[in-house]
Design a protein around this motif. Structure first.
Motif, PDB file in Angstrom:
ATOM      1  N   ALA A   1      62.561  67.945   2.805  1.00 29.77           N
ATOM      2  CA  ALA A   1      63.269  66.993   3.679  1.00 29.77           C
ATOM      3  C   ALA A   1      64.125  66.021   2.852  1.00 29.77           C
ATOM      4  CB  ALA A   1      62.262  66.230   4.537  1.00 29.77           C
ATOM      5  N   ILE A   2      63.635  65.626   1.663  1.00 36.04           N
ATOM      6  CA  ILE A   2      64.429  64.722   0.806  1.00 36.04           C
ATOM      7  C   ILE A   2      65.556  65.503   0.131  1.00 36.04           C
ATOM      8  CG2 ILE A   2      64.408  63.152  -1.189  1.00 36.04           C
ATOM      9  CD1 ILE A   2      61.461  62.536  -0.582  1.00 36.04           C
ATOM     10  N   GLU A   3      65.260  66.736  -0.320  1.00 40.03           N
ATOM     11  CA  GLU A   3      66.293  67.555  -0.961  1.00 40.03           C
ATOM     12  C   GLU A   3      67.486  67.770  -0.040  1.00 40.03           C
ATOM     13  OE1 GLU A   3      64.094  70.467  -4.227  1.00 40.03           O
ATOM     14  OE2 GLU A   3      64.150  71.072  -2.151  1.00 40.03           O
ATOM     15  N   ASN A   4      67.194  67.827   1.249  1.00 35.20           N
ATOM     16  CA  ASN A   4      68.248  68.063   2.243  1.00 35.20           C
ATOM     17  C   ASN A   4      68.588  66.808   3.033  1.00 35.20           C
ATOM     18  OD1 ASN A   4      68.721  71.142   2.227  1.00 35.20           O
ATOM     19  ND2 ASN A   4      66.509  70.848   2.023  1.00 35.20           N
ATOM     20  N   SER A   5      68.305  65.637   2.438  1.00 37.52           N
ATOM     21  CA  SER A   5      68.538  64.378   3.152  1.00 37.52           C
ATOM     22  C   SER A   5      70.015  64.229   3.499  1.00 37.52           C
ATOM     23  CB  SER A   5      68.049  63.204   2.308  1.00 37.52           C
ATOM     24  OG  SER A   5      68.765  63.165   1.101  1.00 37.52           O
ATOM     25  N   LEU A   6      70.262  63.406   4.508  1.00 40.70           N
ATOM     26  CA  LEU A   6      71.599  63.370   5.098  1.00 40.70           C
ATOM     27  C   LEU A   6      72.396  62.153   4.638  1.00 40.70           C
ATOM     28  CD1 LEU A   6      70.506  64.324   8.724  1.00 40.70           C
ATOM     29  CD2 LEU A   6      71.393  65.840   6.942  1.00 40.70           C
TER      30      LEU A   6
ATOM     31  N   LEU B   1      42.880  68.391   1.766  1.00 41.24           N
ATOM     32  CA  LEU B   1      43.677  68.611   0.547  1.00 41.24           C
ATOM     33  C   LEU B   1      44.865  69.534   0.829  1.00 41.24           C
ATOM     34  CD1 LEU B   1      44.105  68.238  -2.496  1.00 41.24           C
ATOM     35  CD2 LEU B   1      42.493  70.120  -2.896  1.00 41.24           C
ATOM     36  N   GLU B   2      44.623  70.597   1.584  1.00 37.56           N
ATOM     37  CA  GLU B   2      45.704  71.530   1.934  1.00 37.56           C
ATOM     38  C   GLU B   2      46.740  70.826   2.818  1.00 37.56           C
ATOM     39  OE1 GLU B   2      44.423  74.974   4.168  1.00 37.56           O
ATOM     40  OE2 GLU B   2      46.456  75.827   4.197  1.00 37.56           O
ATOM     41  N   ALA B   3      46.252  70.018   3.767  1.00 38.74           N
ATOM     42  CA  ALA B   3      47.164  69.293   4.672  1.00 38.74           C
ATOM     43  C   ALA B   3      48.101  68.390   3.877  1.00 38.74           C
ATOM     44  CB  ALA B   3      46.350  68.470   5.673  1.00 38.74           C
ATOM     45  N   VAL B   4      47.549  67.721   2.855  1.00 39.63           N
ATOM     46  CA  VAL B   4      48.362  66.815   2.032  1.00 39.63           C
ATOM     47  C   VAL B   4      49.340  67.617   1.162  1.00 39.63           C
ATOM     48  CG1 VAL B   4      48.247  65.171   0.112  1.00 39.63           C
ATOM     49  CG2 VAL B   4      46.666  64.941   2.046  1.00 39.63           C
ATOM     50  N   LYS B   5      48.851  68.698   0.543  1.00 36.20           N
ATOM     51  CA  LYS B   5      49.728  69.489  -0.338  1.00 36.20           C
ATOM     52  C   LYS B   5      50.888  70.115   0.439  1.00 36.20           C
ATOM     53  CE  LYS B   5      46.671  70.862  -4.110  1.00 36.20           C
ATOM     54  NZ  LYS B   5      45.832  71.963  -4.618  1.00 36.20           N
ATOM     55  N   GLU B   6      50.589  70.649   1.613  1.00 32.54           N
ATOM     56  CA  GLU B   6      51.642  71.263   2.442  1.00 32.54           C
ATOM     57  C   GLU B   6      52.649  70.204   2.907  1.00 32.54           C
ATOM     58  OE1 GLU B   6      52.107  74.693   3.513  1.00 32.54           O
ATOM     59  OE2 GLU B   6      50.824  74.915   1.763  1.00 32.54           O
ATOM     60  N   ALA B   7      52.137  69.026   3.260  1.00 27.70           N
ATOM     61  CA  ALA B   7      53.026  67.952   3.708  1.00 27.70           C
ATOM     62  C   ALA B   7      53.916  67.478   2.561  1.00 27.70           C
ATOM     63  CB  ALA B   7      52.203  66.794   4.264  1.00 27.70           C
ATOM     64  N   LYS B   8      53.377  67.493   1.356  1.00 28.70           N
ATOM     65  CA  LYS B   8      54.147  67.081   0.169  1.00 28.70           C
ATOM     66  C   LYS B   8      55.296  68.081  -0.064  1.00 28.70           C
ATOM     67  CE  LYS B   8      54.521  64.701  -3.798  1.00 28.70           C
ATOM     68  NZ  LYS B   8      54.893  63.311  -3.914  1.00 28.70           N
ATOM     69  N   LYS B   9      55.030  69.381   0.175  1.00 24.57           N
ATOM     70  CA  LYS B   9      56.112  70.378   0.059  1.00 24.57           C
ATOM     71  C   LYS B   9      57.173  70.087   1.116  1.00 24.57           C
ATOM     72  CE  LYS B   9      53.074  74.212  -1.280  1.00 24.57           C
ATOM     73  NZ  LYS B   9      52.442  75.431  -0.726  1.00 24.57           N
ATOM     74  N   TYR B  10      56.702  69.732   2.305  1.00 19.67           N
ATOM     75  CA  TYR B  10      57.641  69.459   3.401  1.00 19.67           C
ATOM     76  C   TYR B  10      58.521  68.247   3.091  1.00 19.67           C
ATOM     77  CZ  TYR B  10      59.615  68.335   7.879  1.00 19.67           C
ATOM     78  OH  TYR B  10      60.515  68.040   8.865  1.00 19.67           O
ATOM     79  N   ILE B  11      57.938  67.153   2.597  1.00 17.27           N
ATOM     80  CA  ILE B  11      58.738  65.950   2.334  1.00 17.27           C
ATOM     81  C   ILE B  11      59.744  66.225   1.214  1.00 17.27           C
ATOM     82  CG2 ILE B  11      57.062  64.781   0.768  1.00 17.27           C
ATOM     83  CD1 ILE B  11      59.380  63.039   3.243  1.00 17.27           C
ATOM     84  N   LEU B  12      59.357  67.075   0.261  1.00 19.32           N
ATOM     85  CA  LEU B  12      60.285  67.412  -0.829  1.00 19.32           C
ATOM     86  C   LEU B  12      61.532  68.117  -0.268  1.00 19.32           C
ATOM     87  CD1 LEU B  12      60.299  67.136  -3.914  1.00 19.32           C
ATOM     88  CD2 LEU B  12      59.573  69.510  -4.043  1.00 19.32           C
TER      89      LEU B  12
ATOM     90  N   GLY C   1      54.746  65.964  -7.887  1.00 21.30           N
ATOM     91  CA  GLY C   1      56.024  65.885  -7.176  1.00 21.30           C
ATOM     92  C   GLY C   1      57.178  66.080  -8.143  1.00 21.30           C
ATOM     93  N   LYS C   2      58.367  66.164  -7.597  1.00 20.06           N
ATOM     94  CA  LYS C   2      59.580  66.302  -8.413  1.00 20.06           C
ATOM     95  C   LYS C   2      60.554  65.271  -7.874  1.00 20.06           C
ATOM     96  CE  LYS C   2      62.622  69.566  -7.520  1.00 20.06           C
ATOM     97  NZ  LYS C   2      63.222  70.845  -7.194  1.00 20.06           N
ATOM     98  N   ARG C   3      61.060  64.392  -8.748  1.00 25.90           N
ATOM     99  CA  ARG C   3      61.935  63.339  -8.226  1.00 25.90           C
ATOM    100  C   ARG C   3      63.312  63.886  -7.859  1.00 25.90           C
ATOM    101  NH1 ARG C   3      61.262  58.283  -7.429  1.00 25.90           N
ATOM    102  NH2 ARG C   3      59.510  58.145  -8.840  1.00 25.90           N
ATOM    103  N   ILE C   4      63.757  63.601  -6.654  1.00 25.36           N
ATOM    104  CA  ILE C   4      65.105  63.947  -6.222  1.00 25.36           C
ATOM    105  C   ILE C   4      65.933  62.667  -6.380  1.00 25.36           C
ATOM    106  CG2 ILE C   4      66.492  64.917  -4.338  1.00 25.36           C
ATOM    107  CD1 ILE C   4      64.118  66.705  -4.886  1.00 25.36           C
TER     108      ILE C   4
END
Ligand SMILES: Nc1ncnc2c1ncn2[C@@H]1O[C@H](COP(=O)(O)OP(=O)(O)O)[C@@H](O)[C@H]1O
Ligand SMILES: Cc1ncc(COP(=O)(O)O)c(N)n1
Length: 269
Positions: A239-244, A226-237, A196-199
């Motif tokens: 979502a956090i990068e664009n948090s409101l 494994l793919e489901a988790v990796k793709e979801a991790k990209k999604y949460i990143l 991960g990358k900390r925002i």
């Protein structure tokens, strides 16, 4: 269209719980449904009060959905009371839905108990064995294993211990440790570090809910774990990068369909 069901609490502030789950389902391309276990009067700062939903209507919500509609994945969040844990476990055993992602929600970011302490044993004994994947954060894993988790080696040991309690796989989220937020997936055979990358933002309300729902959506779409988790991790990143910047406390993550599509991550199978 593939479908996912969330069994969780309502967050009136819209950032976590049922509301985050349904937004995450939609952004990840599945049809979302909900069973509400409790209503929280909540905003970005605090949980003011909690009303548990009566057990017969928790049961009826589950049966109403599962008697009628194909459910490709279930995400479980706030369960609040021992009685709710028992009713949900009983219904899941009866209906045997596939792909159960259990986010063992215990305490809100503001410190409010979302699972009563008396309900912990029921969660561990009755709910963990039903999970395809459990997604504890570090404090939750510390409660489940009754040991402190400070290092990557501690994370591995905790995964093994939690896996022995019955879930098919464990995703231990490392966001609460220092450094880059690396999560550890253990399927009973192999360990996979999910980088991960900390925002640097205070707006992380609902990150756990959003991530577990994105994983459930991906499993509903028949992605391997494994793919489901990796793709979801990209999604949460994203979502956090664009948090409101909403409210005065921990603002919510953003379920940003356009950006997600632009990043090539949106897939509806
Ligand atoms: N500031 C952050 N920057 C990037 N990723 C984060 C950040 N905080 C949490 N995450 C990631 O978001 C997911 C859920 O976060 P976490 O805070 O561990 O869950 P919870 O909301 O249950 O406490 C994990 O994959 C974690 O690594
Ligand atoms: C109804 C409800 N469910 C779950 C959470 C946990 O939220 P987070 O994902 O920020 O840990 C919450 N604050 N409220």
């Amino acid at each position: 269209m593939k479908t996912a069901l969330t069994i969780a609490g309502s967050d009136s502030g819209g950032g976590a719980g049922i509301q985050a789950d349904l937004k995450s389902f939609a952004a990840n391309g599945v049809y979302g449904m909900s069973v509400i276990t409790a209503i929280t009067a909540q905003n970005t700062v605090e949980v003011r009060s909690v009303q548990d939903i009566d057990l017969p209507i928790v049961k009826d919500q589950i049966s109403a959905v599962l008697d009628d509609i194909q459910v490709d994945a279930v995400k479980i969040g706030m369960l609040s009371s021992e009685g709710t844990v028992e009713v949900v476990a009983k219904e899941l055993i009866h209906y045997q839905p596939r792909n159960i992602v259990l986010d063992p929600v215990m305490i809100s970011k503001g410190g409010h108990h979302l699972l009563r302490e008396q309900a912990m044993e029921a969660l561990i004994l009755k709910m963990l064995p039903l999970a395809t994947l459990i997604t504890p954060n570090i404090p939750e894993a510390e409660v489940i294993t009754n040991r402190s988790i400070k290092t990557k080696e501690d994370m591995k040991a905790a995964c093994i211990e939690i896996h022995a309690l019955g879930p098919a796989a464990v995703l231990l989220k490392g966001g609460h440790l220092e450094g880059e937020p690396e999560d550890l997936l253990y399927d009973g055979n192999d360990f996979y570090w999910i980088a991960g990358k900390r925002i640097h933002t205070k707006n992380t309300h609902g990150t756990g809910c959003t991530l577990s729902s994105a994983i459930a959506a991906n499993l509903a779409k028949d992605m391997p774990l494994l793919e489901a988790v990796k793709e979801a991790k990209k999604y949460i990143l994203i979502a956090i990068e664009n948090s409101l910047e909403l409210g005065n406390g921990h603002g919510p993550t953003h379920h940003f369909y356009d950006l997600y599509e632009k990043a090539g991550l949106y897939r509806s199978r």
